[in-house]
Scaffold this motif. Sequence first.
Motif, short mmCIF file in Angstrom:
data_model
loop_
_atom_site.label_atom_id
_atom_site.label_comp_id
_atom_site.label_asym_id
_atom_site.label_seq_id
_atom_site.Cartn_x
_atom_site.Cartn_y
_atom_site.Cartn_z
N ALA A 225 43.90 82.05 8.49
CA ALA A 225 43.98 80.66 8.91
C ALA A 225 45.38 80.07 8.70
O ALA A 225 45.86 79.29 9.51
CB ALA A 225 42.94 79.83 8.17
N SER A 226 46.02 80.43 7.58
CA SER A 226 47.35 79.90 7.30
C SER A 226 48.05 80.78 6.27
O SER A 226 47.42 81.63 5.61
CB SER A 226 47.27 78.46 6.77
N ILE A 227 49.36 80.59 6.14
CA ILE A 227 50.16 81.33 5.17
C ILE A 227 50.85 80.30 4.27
O ILE A 227 51.98 79.86 4.54
CB ILE A 227 51.21 82.22 5.87
N PRO A 228 50.18 79.88 3.16
CA PRO A 228 50.73 78.83 2.30
C PRO A 228 52.05 79.19 1.63
O PRO A 228 52.82 78.30 1.27
CB PRO A 228 49.62 78.61 1.26
N PHE A 229 52.27 80.49 1.41
CA PHE A 229 53.52 80.88 0.74
C PHE A 229 53.98 82.24 1.25
O PHE A 229 53.17 83.15 1.47
CB PHE A 229 53.35 80.94 -0.78
N GLU A 230 55.30 82.36 1.40
CA GLU A 230 55.91 83.62 1.81
C GLU A 230 57.26 83.72 1.12
O GLU A 230 58.11 82.83 1.25
CB GLU A 230 56.10 83.65 3.33
N SER A 231 57.45 84.77 0.33
CA SER A 231 58.71 84.89 -0.41
C SER A 231 59.85 85.26 0.52
O SER A 231 59.65 85.85 1.59
CB SER A 231 58.57 85.95 -1.51
N LYS A 232 61.04 84.93 0.10
CA LYS A 232 62.23 85.26 0.88
C LYS A 232 62.46 86.77 0.85
O LYS A 232 62.11 87.45 -0.12
CB LYS A 232 63.44 84.54 0.31
N SER A 264 45.58 82.43 3.43
CA SER A 264 44.33 81.67 3.44
C SER A 264 43.43 82.25 4.53
O SER A 264 43.73 82.14 5.72
CB SER A 264 44.61 80.18 3.71
N LEU A 265 42.35 82.90 4.09
CA LEU A 265 41.44 83.56 5.02
C LEU A 265 40.15 82.76 5.15
O LEU A 265 39.71 82.11 4.21
CB LEU A 265 41.10 84.97 4.51
N LYS A 266 39.53 82.81 6.32
CA LYS A 266 38.26 82.11 6.50
C LYS A 266 37.29 82.98 7.32
O LYS A 266 37.69 83.84 8.11
CB LYS A 266 38.48 80.78 7.21
N THR A 267 36.00 82.76 7.07
CA THR A 267 34.96 83.47 7.81
C THR A 267 34.48 82.59 8.96
O THR A 267 34.83 81.40 9.05
CB THR A 267 33.77 83.79 6.90
N ASP A 268 33.62 83.15 9.80
CA ASP A 268 33.07 82.37 10.91
C ASP A 268 32.19 81.23 10.39
O ASP A 268 32.02 80.21 11.07
CB ASP A 268 32.23 83.28 11.82
N GLU A 269 31.62 81.40 9.18
CA GLU A 269 30.79 80.35 8.59
C GLU A 269 31.63 79.24 7.97
O GLU A 269 31.09 78.23 7.50
CB GLU A 269 29.87 80.94 7.51
N GLY A 270 32.94 79.42 7.93
CA GLY A 270 33.81 78.37 7.40
C GLY A 270 34.23 78.59 5.95
O GLY A 270 34.95 77.77 5.38
N ASN A 271 33.76 79.67 5.33
CA ASN A 271 34.15 79.96 3.95
C ASN A 271 35.62 80.35 3.90
O ASN A 271 36.10 81.11 4.74
CB ASN A 271 33.30 81.09 3.37
N VAL A 272 36.32 79.83 2.91
CA VAL A 272 37.76 80.07 2.80
C VAL A 272 38.05 80.84 1.52
O VAL A 272 37.45 80.57 0.47
CB VAL A 272 38.55 78.74 2.80
N ALA A 273 38.94 81.80 1.60
CA ALA A 273 39.36 82.58 0.44
C ALA A 273 40.87 82.66 0.42
O ALA A 273 41.51 82.89 1.45
CB ALA A 273 38.75 83.99 0.48
#
Length: 320
Positions: A225-232, A264-273
Amino acid sequence: MRLAFLMEFLFSMALLLCLMACQAEMKDSSTSMPLALSYWNHKLPTTPIPTLLLARLSSLQPNTSSYPNQVRIVLAKLIVYSYTASENMGNHSTTSVSSGTIFFLQKNIGIGSNFSVDMVDWKNTETLNFIPAVLANEIPFSTKNLSVSLNKLHISPDSGMALTMKQTLEICEKSTMIGESKKCVTSLESMIDYSTSQIGTNDVNVFVVNVSMVTKSGLQQYSLASIPFESKPTSRVVACHTIRYAYLVYLCHQIKDTRIYKLSLKTDEGNVAEMLSLCHEDTSQWSPEHVSFKMLHVKPGGEAICHFMPDDSIVWVAAN
């Protein structure tokens, strides 16, 4: 029967000592925050300590009237753990290829990418606390002095825990790859010193993997879903993994050309990990038989290979 009696006796002694220590602490107003937390605040003033790490700190306070009793409690708990761990040695599970997408290519990290992961299988089922550096430094940590350590911890040389400790020490003493630095740390203070020395700054981000809230077992389909952090690309990264021992020990290593991604990963049910991934951009020193090459159909020194970090892993990187 003898093991059951011994465990019952040790638990009873631990409870009695705990009551004695609590009474002593009530009379000792000098008891304050754990030493490791004070050290963290001193060495890393701009970095909040992660909640999971805070929960793993010991409350031992040297130079207080309750310290001797507190040390006895810690040692009693370690003795109880060593016996129960020896009994359950065959039940310990480790991350394997069957856990789903362990390795993947860095080029596949993108919004909407799909991953199949069994996070429950990645849970760390053994919860241990750090012991303070002042106590850890009194226990030798080497294969040469293993017998001394076993004697101090009252662990039988013929026990399963003794064998596990020996195997762990051999891993810690094994030579490193070219471009790799490693150290097995027996206290949070030691982890702080090693990690900051490798990164080259005390202005760091510290990430801790915690999948304790994940309860649904089996392979689950996740999308990025998103990439909150990525090191240089030029940042040094230190990764620390729990390694089996009589108390909490981490194997920390710094490998060149490695990047960290918080995903940030999410399932089809909306669960986020929230997961952490290490990506190794130079695999030229890896064994050609490494399982990742077979899974991804690439060769050493080819495309960058990534993998998720298991539960309780800690990653250190310079703050961007």
